[in-house]
Design an enzyme around this catalytic site. Structure first.
Site, PDB file in Angstrom:
ATOM      1  N   GLY A   1       0.817  -1.202   0.000  1.00 46.80           N
ATOM      2  CA  GLY A   1       0.000   0.000   0.000  1.00 46.80           C
ATOM      3  C   GLY A   1       0.858   1.262   0.000  1.00 46.80           C
ATOM      4  O   GLY A   1       2.085   1.224   0.138  1.00 46.80           O
TER       5      GLY A   1
ATOM      6  N   LYS B   1       7.552   0.145   0.828  1.00 46.91           N
ATOM      7  CA  LYS B   1       7.995  -0.681  -0.297  1.00 46.91           C
ATOM      8  C   LYS B   1       9.189  -0.083  -1.034  1.00 46.91           C
ATOM      9  O   LYS B   1      10.096  -0.815  -1.423  1.00 46.91           O
ATOM     10  CB  LYS B   1       6.846  -0.997  -1.252  1.00 46.91           C
ATOM     11  CG  LYS B   1       6.152   0.172  -1.850  1.00 46.91           C
ATOM     12  CD  LYS B   1       4.865  -0.247  -2.554  1.00 46.91           C
ATOM     13  CE  LYS B   1       4.170   0.952  -3.113  1.00 46.91           C
ATOM     14  NZ  LYS B   1       3.729   1.926  -2.115  1.00 46.91           N
TER      15      LYS B   1
ATOM     16  N   ALA C   1      12.382   6.456 -12.685  1.00 47.57           N
ATOM     17  CA  ALA C   1      11.260   7.173 -12.073  1.00 47.57           C
ATOM     18  C   ALA C   1      10.270   7.515 -13.182  1.00 47.57           C
ATOM     19  O   ALA C   1      10.400   8.541 -13.845  1.00 47.57           O
ATOM     20  CB  ALA C   1      11.764   8.437 -11.382  1.00 47.57           C
TER      21      ALA C   1
ATOM     22  N   HIS D   1      12.364  10.834  -2.053  1.00 48.72           N
ATOM     23  CA  HIS D   1      12.949   9.675  -2.730  1.00 48.72           C
ATOM     24  C   HIS D   1      14.358   9.997  -3.240  1.00 48.72           C
ATOM     25  O   HIS D   1      15.271   9.184  -3.107  1.00 48.72           O
ATOM     26  CB  HIS D   1      12.054   9.223  -3.892  1.00 48.72           C
ATOM     27  CG  HIS D   1      10.887   8.401  -3.451  1.00 48.72           C
ATOM     28  ND1 HIS D   1      10.791   7.066  -3.728  1.00 48.72           N
ATOM     29  CD2 HIS D   1       9.774   8.730  -2.752  1.00 48.72           C
ATOM     30  CE1 HIS D   1       9.663   6.597  -3.226  1.00 48.72           C
ATOM     31  NE2 HIS D   1       9.025   7.594  -2.627  1.00 48.72           N
TER      32      HIS D   1
ATOM     33  N   ARG E   1       2.745   4.322   1.249  1.00 50.71           N
ATOM     34  CA  ARG E   1       3.526   4.585   2.470  1.00 50.71           C
ATOM     35  C   ARG E   1       3.757   3.337   3.314  1.00 50.71           C
ATOM     36  O   ARG E   1       3.938   3.420   4.526  1.00 50.71           O
ATOM     37  CB  ARG E   1       2.866   5.670   3.321  1.00 50.71           C
ATOM     38  CG  ARG E   1       2.700   6.994   2.647  1.00 50.71           C
ATOM     39  CD  ARG E   1       4.012   7.692   2.535  1.00 50.71           C
ATOM     40  NE  ARG E   1       3.790   9.085   2.175  1.00 50.71           N
ATOM     41  CZ  ARG E   1       4.676   9.833   1.592  1.00 50.71           C
ATOM     42  NH1 ARG E   1       5.851   9.341   1.307  1.00 50.71           N
ATOM     43  NH2 ARG E   1       4.417  11.070   1.309  1.00 50.71           N
ATOM     44  N   SER E   2       3.784   2.185   2.674  1.00 47.13           N
ATOM     45  CA  SER E   2       3.989   0.931   3.409  1.00 47.13           C
ATOM     46  C   SER E   2       5.460   0.645   3.662  1.00 47.13           C
ATOM     47  O   SER E   2       5.789  -0.210   4.478  1.00 47.13           O
ATOM     48  CB  SER E   2       3.387  -0.236   2.625  1.00 47.13           C
ATOM     49  OG  SER E   2       4.046  -0.386   1.382  1.00 47.13           O
TER      50      SER E   2
ATOM     51  N   GLU F   1      14.281   9.535 -15.735  1.00 50.70           N
ATOM     52  CA  GLU F   1      12.889   9.920 -15.546  1.00 50.70           C
ATOM     53  C   GLU F   1      12.146   9.797 -16.867  1.00 50.70           C
ATOM     54  O   GLU F   1      12.690  10.114 -17.919  1.00 50.70           O
ATOM     55  CB  GLU F   1      12.788  11.350 -15.017  1.00 50.70           C
ATOM     56  CG  GLU F   1      13.351  11.490 -13.616  1.00 50.70           C
ATOM     57  CD  GLU F   1      13.248  12.894 -13.048  1.00 50.70           C
ATOM     58  OE1 GLU F   1      12.934  13.829 -13.809  1.00 50.70           O
ATOM     59  OE2 GLU F   1      13.489  13.052 -11.845  1.00 50.70           O
TER      60      GLU F   1
END
Length: 173
Positions: free
Chosen positions: A6, A11, A29, A49, A8-9, A61
């Site tokens: 999910g 990951k 990205a 990040h 903000r988990s 990117e």
């Protein structure tokens, strides 16, 4: 390897640790530019990040993930959810039929997975798990959920392992 979970988990942080020790890392990205006008929250997320990445990592990117997989070394793609959104945004396709959107994303994914299959180094994909929540109220949310769910299944099928991250804890699936 696919790392899912999910929002903000943890990951992305977990995926970054999987790159430890790699001599060369390309960080892909594929989301919108951090300079998206009027979205300071997105800019802050991108800045966070970027601040965690080692200076030795090369950042690419944009949505051309297949080209980023053309070199040697380890590659981290963070994340497939922003890739799906950006692919649709590039084509200004949100109002197209669901079938057209699926065809668009699947065709682009075919190219990405073909490049991944011939990539000599490690690939870590990061994605959002979208199949555990409510049915989105808006059409775009439902289409996004369905598209990303399909993308996640195909990438998982091509990966040697899948990790689910929940509240910073990692489950190997």
């Amino acid at each position: 390897m696919l790392v899912t979970g999910g929002v903000r988990s943890g990951k992305s942080t977990h995926a970054e640790t999987l790159m430890a020790g790699a001599a060369e890392v390309v960080y892909v990205a594929p989301g919108p530019s951090p300079d998206v006008e009027g979205d300071p929250d997105w800019a802050a997320r991108v800045a966070l990040h970027r601040s965690r990445r080692p200076a030795s990592w090369r950042t690419v990117e944009g949505t051309d993930v297949a080209s980023a997989l053309g070199g040697a070394g380890a590659v981290m793609v963070d994340c497939l959810g922003t890739w799906v959104t950006s692919v649709i945004d590039e084509e200004s396709a949100w109002e197209r039929s669901s079938d057209d959107l699926h065809a668009l994303v699947q065709a682009r994914l075919d190219v990405v997975l073909a490049a991944a299959a011939s990539h000599p180094g490690r690939i870590v994909w990061v994605t959002n798990e979208v199949g555990m929540g409510l049915v989105p109220e808006h059409r775009s949310g439902r289409i996004f959920r369905d598209l990303l769910g399909t993308v996640n299944q195909r990438v998982a099928a091509s990966s040697e392992a899948v990790h689910l991250v929940v509240a910073g804890r990692v489950l190997e699936l």
